[in-house]
Scaffold this motif. Structure first.
Motif, PDB file in Angstrom:
ATOM      1  N   TYR A 288       0.827  -1.211   0.000  1.00 29.71           N
ATOM      2  CA  TYR A 288       0.000   0.000   0.000  1.00 29.71           C
ATOM      3  C   TYR A 288       0.858   1.256   0.000  1.00 29.71           C
TER       4      TYR A 288
ATOM      5  N   LYS B  94       1.862   1.628  -3.489  1.00 26.72           N
ATOM      6  CA  LYS B  94       0.687   1.946  -4.311  1.00 26.72           C
ATOM      7  C   LYS B  94       0.366   3.434  -4.264  1.00 26.72           C
ATOM      8  N   TYR B  95       0.485   4.036  -3.082  1.00 31.15           N
ATOM      9  CA  TYR B  95       0.152   5.452  -2.916  1.00 31.15           C
ATOM     10  C   TYR B  95       1.393   6.329  -2.869  1.00 31.15           C
TER      11      TYR B  95
ATOM     12  N   ARG C  53       4.103   6.292  -1.110  1.00 28.72           N
ATOM     13  CA  ARG C  53       4.528   6.690   0.241  1.00 28.72           C
ATOM     14  C   ARG C  53       5.705   5.852   0.745  1.00 28.72           C
TER      15      ARG C  53
END
Length: 141
Positions: free
Chosen positions: A103, A106-107, A109
């Motif tokens: 995640y 994915k973002y 970060r």
């Protein structure tokens, strides 16, 4: 029971293939600088995590619990098996952590460099060696 054990091992191999490969993808993803490569890695990571690793892990768990259900109380008295099950639980936490990192990528970060992921990639090796030695040798502990 041999069929159940066979499927437990088949899905364990499937799960571990993802546990070995996903952190390696993170190494390359962390080094990628162009948008095309980053997008490609996001797709590969997602498909590996949700299409191979997670089903492999869940089916490993299901068949492992099925093996234990035959005589749960007696099996849980065996010390090497207690350690093996504890390591399997820790491996599940490692799997979840890899999902958290998925995640983050994915973002966009991600906070870690490629060296971090190279070290992270070694963790499943330690689990595999320990779990296999416990399961095959059955040491008296």
């Amino acid at each position: 029971m041999l069929w159940i054990k066979a499927f437990h091992l088949i899905f364990m191999v499937t799960w571990f293939s993802g546990l070995f490969y996903l952190p390696r993808l993170y190494v390359y993803h962390a080094q990628a600088t162009d948008e095309i490569s980053q997008t490609r890695f996001k797709i590969m990571e997602r498909k590996l995590f949700y299409g191979i690793m997670t089903p492999g892990g869940v089916l490993t768990l299901i068949f492992g619990l099925w093996l234990l259900s035959d005589n749960l109380h007696s099996y849980l008295q065996i010390h090497w098996l207690q350690i093996k099950l504890s390591l399997a639980c820790l491996l599940g936490i490692y799997h979840i952590y890899l999902g958290k990192l998925l995640y983050d990528f994915k973002y966009d970060r991600n906070k870690h460099g490629h060296v971090f992921y190279r070290w992270l990639n070694e963790i499943p090796v330690l689990f595999l060696v320990a779990i296999m030695l416990l399961a095959i040798v059955h040491p008296a502990l």
